[in-house]
Design an enzyme around this catalytic site. Structure first.
Site, PDB file in Angstrom:
ATOM      1  CG  ASP A 197      63.355  25.618  70.878  1.00  0.00           C
ATOM      2  OD1 ASP A 197      62.909  25.108  71.912  1.00  0.00           O
ATOM      3  OD2 ASP A 197      62.750  26.491  70.213  1.00  0.00           O
ATOM      4  CG  LEU A 198      60.674  22.065  66.309  1.00  0.00           C
ATOM      5  CD1 LEU A 198      59.289  21.452  66.385  1.00  0.00           C
ATOM      6  CD2 LEU A 198      61.257  21.876  64.923  1.00  0.00           C
ATOM      7  CG  ASP A 240      59.550  23.646  70.819  1.00  0.00           C
ATOM      8  OD1 ASP A 240      59.698  23.766  72.050  1.00  0.00           O
ATOM      9  OD2 ASP A 240      59.679  24.601  70.026  1.00  0.00           O
TER      10      ASP A 240
END
Length: 318
Positions: A197-198, A240
């Site tokens: 996950d960003l 994301d």
């Protein structure tokens, strides 16, 4: 196998009642050739098929006088084979390449032509123009190829994420089921997944807009894909979030790959329209040997990703 017309001779064929009917027919393509493949006789249909009006115009000529060298050479070899073996050539579909450049199709039979003593002195044959049938068959084949291409395109669209061109969530579950099926085999090859996950992506979206956010997601996807092995598979899970399947790998092997991905992201600035940002990623790794099934595996990787976030982000938790 004996063929009724295998030993037809020049004399006995002329004595048959139907000989004149056949040779004068405008519809039945029949011809006789000597051992050098020169025409000895032919039906009117054969004569007209060559673009001639009288039999005398083709007598003594060969296929080389009407067709391309490539086709005429092949026809000559077929006739030599018939004369050498004494066996007919039946139902061959030929692509006729005329000297004019035109192309047509014919279904052809060729037989040995014998004299009264049974000596093979040439060949005789029949042909049926099947151009219309062949063209229609070719059109159907082309249509089927187009339909197959369209089907493959839509099949691909079902498993590909448009923005990143990574595999999507649906494909992830297909591949995961496949990998779990493999570990039930005697080899029981371990594999791992990571949930990625960003970090702080919402801030990027809020500050620079969703179009720039989409750009960051696409560029991040490219970096992840460029830093995994050829056998690993990268997916966009949604938003994301990304998933990676690492085949025949333990958690330490998967972490080594993820460390490379994290390093590449730290070293990259995403720049577009005068805006430049750097991003990091947090991830959790889970192994097939610690999970009872797909749900367990995803849950372990997901929980470890959240632990990575809680511990300060930009890190991987095993």
């Amino acid at each position: 196998m004996e063929y009724p017309m295998k030993n037809m001779t020049t004399e006995n064929c002329r004595k048959t009642d139907f000989y004149d009917v056949i040779m004068k027919s405008k519809y039945m393509h029949v011809y006789f050739k000597d051992r050098e493949s020169r025409f000895l006789d032919a039906s009117l249909a054969q004569v007209y098929g060559f673009g001639c009006s009288r039999l005398e115009e083709i007598l003594g000529k060969t296929d080389h006088d009407f067709f391309s060298k490539e086709f005429a050479d092949e026809a000559r070899q077929d006739e030599i084979r018939v004369m050498e073996t004494g066996e007919p050539m039946l139902n061959k579909i030929e692509r006729l390449m005329w000297l004019s450049g035109e192309v047509s199709w014919a279904q052809v039979n060729k037989y040995p032509l014998c004299d009264e003593q049974g000596n093979i002195i040439g060949t005789w044959g029949t042909s049926v123009n099947v151009t219309a049938i062949t063209d229609e068959k070719r059109r159907l084949e082309e249509a089927n190829m187009i339909l197959e291409d369209v089907g493959n395109f839509y099949k691909r669209q079902c498993v590909i994420d448009d923005m990143t061109e990574l595999f999507n969530r649906r494909k992830f579950f297909e591949e995961l089921n496949s990998e779990f099926a493999k570990i039930k085999s005697p080899a029981r090859n371990e594999f791992c997944i990571s949930f990625l996950d960003l970090d702080n992506f919402k801030d990027i979206n809020d500050r620079f807009g969703h179009l720039f956010g989409d750009f960051v997601i696409s560029e991040t996807a490219a970096i992840i894909r460029a830093n995994v092995r050829s056998e690993d598979i990268v997916f966009r899970f949604g938003g994301d979030e990304f998933l990676v399947i690492y085949k025949q790998t333990d958690k330490n092997g998967a972490k080594a790959i993820l460390d490379r991905i994290c390093g590449a992201l730290r070293a990259t600035s995403f720049t577009k329209n005068g805006i430049s940002v750097s991003v990091t990623i947090s991830g959790g790794i889970a192994s097939s040997i610690e999970a009872d099934g797909i749900d367990d595996l995803i849950h372990f990787a997901d929980m470890r990703m959240y632990k990575a976030k809680a511990r300060g982000k930009d890190r991987i938790v095993l």
